[in-house]
Design a protein around this motif. Structure first.
Motif, PDB file in Angstrom:
ATOM      1  N   GLY A  64       0.815  -1.213   0.000  1.00  0.00           N
ATOM      2  CA  GLY A  64       0.000   0.000   0.000  1.00  0.00           C
ATOM      3  C   GLY A  64       0.844   1.256   0.000  1.00  0.00           C
ATOM      4  O   GLY A  64       0.488   2.264  -0.633  1.00  0.00           O
ATOM      5  N   VAL A  65       1.970   1.212   0.700  1.00  0.00           N
ATOM      6  CA  VAL A  65       2.895   2.338   0.742  1.00  0.00           C
ATOM      7  C   VAL A  65       3.449   2.631  -0.642  1.00  0.00           C
ATOM      8  O   VAL A  65       3.481   3.783  -1.090  1.00  0.00           O
ATOM      9  CB  VAL A  65       4.043   2.058   1.744  1.00  0.00           C
ATOM     10  N   VAL A  66       3.889   1.573  -1.336  1.00  0.00           N
ATOM     11  CA  VAL A  66       4.431   1.734  -2.689  1.00  0.00           C
ATOM     12  C   VAL A  66       3.380   2.330  -3.616  1.00  0.00           C
ATOM     13  O   VAL A  66       3.647   3.278  -4.364  1.00  0.00           O
ATOM     14  CB  VAL A  66       4.931   0.382  -3.248  1.00  0.00           C
ATOM     15  N   ALA A  67       2.173   1.791  -3.565  1.00  0.00           N
ATOM     16  CA  ALA A  67       1.102   2.282  -4.432  1.00  0.00           C
ATOM     17  C   ALA A  67       0.818   3.754  -4.175  1.00  0.00           C
ATOM     18  O   ALA A  67       0.614   4.532  -5.117  1.00  0.00           O
ATOM     19  CB  ALA A  67      -0.163   1.453  -4.221  1.00  0.00           C
ATOM     20  N   SER A  68       0.827   4.150  -2.908  1.00  0.00           N
ATOM     21  CA  SER A  68       0.527   5.532  -2.566  1.00  0.00           C
ATOM     22  C   SER A  68       1.637   6.484  -3.012  1.00  0.00           C
ATOM     23  O   SER A  68       1.369   7.558  -3.561  1.00  0.00           O
ATOM     24  CB  SER A  68       0.303   5.662  -1.056  1.00  0.00           C
ATOM     25  N   TRP A  69       2.884   6.099  -2.809  1.00  0.00           N
ATOM     26  CA  TRP A  69       3.998   6.959  -3.209  1.00  0.00           C
ATOM     27  C   TRP A  69       4.097   7.101  -4.727  1.00  0.00           C
ATOM     28  O   TRP A  69       4.416   8.166  -5.245  1.00  0.00           O
ATOM     29  CB  TRP A  69       5.312   6.402  -2.670  1.00  0.00           C
ATOM     30  N   LEU A  70       3.847   6.013  -5.452  1.00  0.00           N
ATOM     31  CA  LEU A  70       4.088   6.028  -6.898  1.00  0.00           C
ATOM     32  C   LEU A  70       2.872   6.447  -7.720  1.00  0.00           C
ATOM     33  O   LEU A  70       2.984   6.627  -8.933  1.00  0.00           O
ATOM     34  CB  LEU A  70       4.573   4.652  -7.368  1.00  0.00           C
ATOM     35  N   GLU A  71       1.734   6.622  -7.060  1.00  0.00           N
ATOM     36  CA  GLU A  71       0.527   7.026  -7.784  1.00  0.00           C
ATOM     37  C   GLU A  71       0.745   8.340  -8.524  1.00  0.00           C
ATOM     38  O   GLU A  71       1.282   9.299  -7.971  1.00  0.00           O
ATOM     39  CB  GLU A  71      -0.636   7.163  -6.802  1.00  0.00           C
ATOM     40  N   LYS A  77       3.695   3.140 -14.094  1.00  0.00           N
ATOM     41  CA  LYS A  77       3.534   2.241 -15.244  1.00  0.00           C
ATOM     42  C   LYS A  77       4.861   1.708 -15.763  1.00  0.00           C
ATOM     43  O   LYS A  77       4.884   0.915 -16.702  1.00  0.00           O
ATOM     44  CB  LYS A  77       2.791   2.970 -16.363  1.00  0.00           C
ATOM     45  N   MET A  78       5.946   2.153 -15.142  1.00  0.00           N
ATOM     46  CA  MET A  78       7.273   1.772 -15.620  1.00  0.00           C
ATOM     47  C   MET A  78       7.641   0.344 -15.247  1.00  0.00           C
ATOM     48  O   MET A  78       8.293  -0.376 -16.008  1.00  0.00           O
ATOM     49  CB  MET A  78       8.321   2.739 -15.062  1.00  0.00           C
ATOM     50  N   ASP A  79       7.224  -0.076 -14.038  1.00  0.00           N
ATOM     51  CA  ASP A  79       7.619  -1.386 -13.535  1.00  0.00           C
ATOM     52  C   ASP A  79       6.720  -1.735 -12.360  1.00  0.00           C
ATOM     53  O   ASP A  79       5.938  -0.901 -11.883  1.00  0.00           O
ATOM     54  CB  ASP A  79       9.095  -1.350 -13.091  1.00  0.00           C
ATOM     55  N   SER A  80       6.829  -2.965 -11.883  1.00  0.00           N
ATOM     56  CA  SER A  80       6.180  -3.368 -10.634  1.00  0.00           C
ATOM     57  C   SER A  80       7.252  -3.407  -9.556  1.00  0.00           C
ATOM     58  O   SER A  80       8.233  -4.150  -9.685  1.00  0.00           O
ATOM     59  CB  SER A  80       5.529  -4.752 -10.790  1.00  0.00           C
ATOM     60  N   TYR A  81       7.088  -2.589  -8.520  1.00  0.00           N
ATOM     61  CA  TYR A  81       8.126  -2.401  -7.518  1.00  0.00           C
ATOM     62  C   TYR A  81       7.741  -3.034  -6.181  1.00  0.00           C
ATOM     63  O   TYR A  81       6.569  -3.054  -5.806  1.00  0.00           O
ATOM     64  CB  TYR A  81       8.387  -0.910  -7.291  1.00  0.00           C
ATOM     65  N   HIS A  82       8.753  -3.502  -5.483  1.00  0.00           N
ATOM     66  CA  HIS A  82       8.571  -4.103  -4.164  1.00  0.00           C
ATOM     67  C   HIS A  82       9.632  -3.550  -3.220  1.00  0.00           C
ATOM     68  O   HIS A  82      10.816  -3.493  -3.571  1.00  0.00           O
ATOM     69  CB  HIS A  82       8.701  -5.627  -4.239  1.00  0.00           C
ATOM     70  N   VAL A  83       9.219  -3.147  -2.016  1.00  0.00           N
ATOM     71  CA  VAL A  83      10.182  -2.707  -1.012  1.00  0.00           C
ATOM     72  C   VAL A  83      10.892  -3.929  -0.448  1.00  0.00           C
ATOM     73  O   VAL A  83      10.248  -4.834   0.097  1.00  0.00           O
ATOM     74  CB  VAL A  83       9.486  -1.934   0.136  1.00  0.00           C
ATOM     75  N   ILE A  84      12.215  -3.972  -0.584  1.00  0.00           N
ATOM     76  CA  ILE A  84      12.961  -5.110  -0.042  1.00  0.00           C
ATOM     77  C   ILE A  84      13.761  -4.718   1.197  1.00  0.00           C
ATOM     78  O   ILE A  84      14.191  -5.581   1.963  1.00  0.00           O
ATOM     79  CB  ILE A  84      13.902  -5.736  -1.093  1.00  0.00           C
ATOM     80  N   ALA A  85      13.963  -3.418   1.403  1.00  0.00           N
ATOM     81  CA  ALA A  85      14.713  -2.951   2.569  1.00  0.00           C
ATOM     82  C   ALA A  85      14.325  -1.515   2.865  1.00  0.00           C
ATOM     83  O   ALA A  85      13.788  -0.813   2.008  1.00  0.00           O
ATOM     84  CB  ALA A  85      16.219  -3.063   2.321  1.00  0.00           C
ATOM     85  N   ARG A  86      14.637  -1.090   4.099  1.00  0.00           N
ATOM     86  CA  ARG A  86      14.327   0.286   4.492  1.00  0.00           C
ATOM     87  C   ARG A  86      15.297   0.706   5.586  1.00  0.00           C
ATOM     88  O   ARG A  86      15.931  -0.120   6.239  1.00  0.00           O
ATOM     89  CB  ARG A  86      12.889   0.406   4.943  1.00  0.00           C
TER      90      ARG A  86
END
Length: 205
Positions: A64-71, A77-86
């Motif tokens: 949900g965080v990724v979707a909100s930041w990249l909206e 539309k460039m890629d499907s991203y996943h948070v792997i570290a923070r």
């Protein structure tokens, strides 16, 4: 343990707050994230390093965080991203299914940095190793505030970060006096809605 992870541990030290990675999570990301990363998960779990300045995480918790930041950004539309570290301060390391270790979000500043990885396609396992080797304690700090924050607030949990209230992007101050220990997902969602994500302008540095 492979050499890349050994080098990473030499830099960051022993893990804290280790969580075992369920088989269901390995299966969920098989084919989406590199096998090398999934092997790290199986062997080392999801946990913090450097007294919690850097964390390997469950990407599903940050969907949900990724979707909100990249909206409404070019990345949507460039890629499907996943948070792997923070980081302890909410820096997010995103892995693109096609672009690898290509995007980092500095949430406190609502800024992102883009990296064109050479480790794509069948080289992504090497890309994971390169990612681990490249990480440094100092670059995950924010204004040299980690040690003072650790002393004041104690160790972070897997679901916590150090953040500023009021948020810096709302005119708050980014110093220890205005820092709190916050729930990371909730705070990142809040930060994502304050202002649009923009690339770093290094001409201002």
């Amino acid at each position: 343990m492979d050499e890349a992870f050994s080098i990473f541990l030499e830099e960051f030290g022993a893990p804290i707050e280790r969580r075992e990675v369920p088989v269901s999570s390995i299966q969920r990301y098989r084919g989406l994230l590199p096998d090398q990363l999934l092997e790290y998960w199986s062997e080392h779990g999801w946990c913090g390093y450097g007294s919690g300045i850097f964390w390997m995480v469950n990407p599903q918790e940050y969907d949900g965080v990724v979707a909100s930041w990249l909206e409404n950004t070019e990345f949507e539309k460039m890629d499907s991203y996943h948070v792997i570290a923070r980081s302890a301060f909410g820096d997010l390391y995103l892995w693109g299914e096609k672009t690898g270790a290509s995007l980092k979000i500095t949430s406190i500043l609502s800024r992102c940095s883009v990296h064109k990885s050479i480790y794509i396609g069948d080289k992504m396992d090497k890309g994971v190793q390169a990612f681990m080797v490249s990480k440094r304690v100092g670059t995950n700090d924010y204004g040299d505030l980690f040690k003072p924050a650790l002393k004041k607030f104690g160790l972070l949990g897997p679901d916590e970060m150090y953040g500023f209230t009021p948020a810096f992007m709302l005119g708050g101050l980014d110093d220890l006096e205005h820092m709190e220990k916050l729930k990371i997902v909730e705070h990142l969602m809040f930060l994502s809605q304050i202002t649009e994500l923009k690339p770093f302008d290094y001409s201002d540095c």
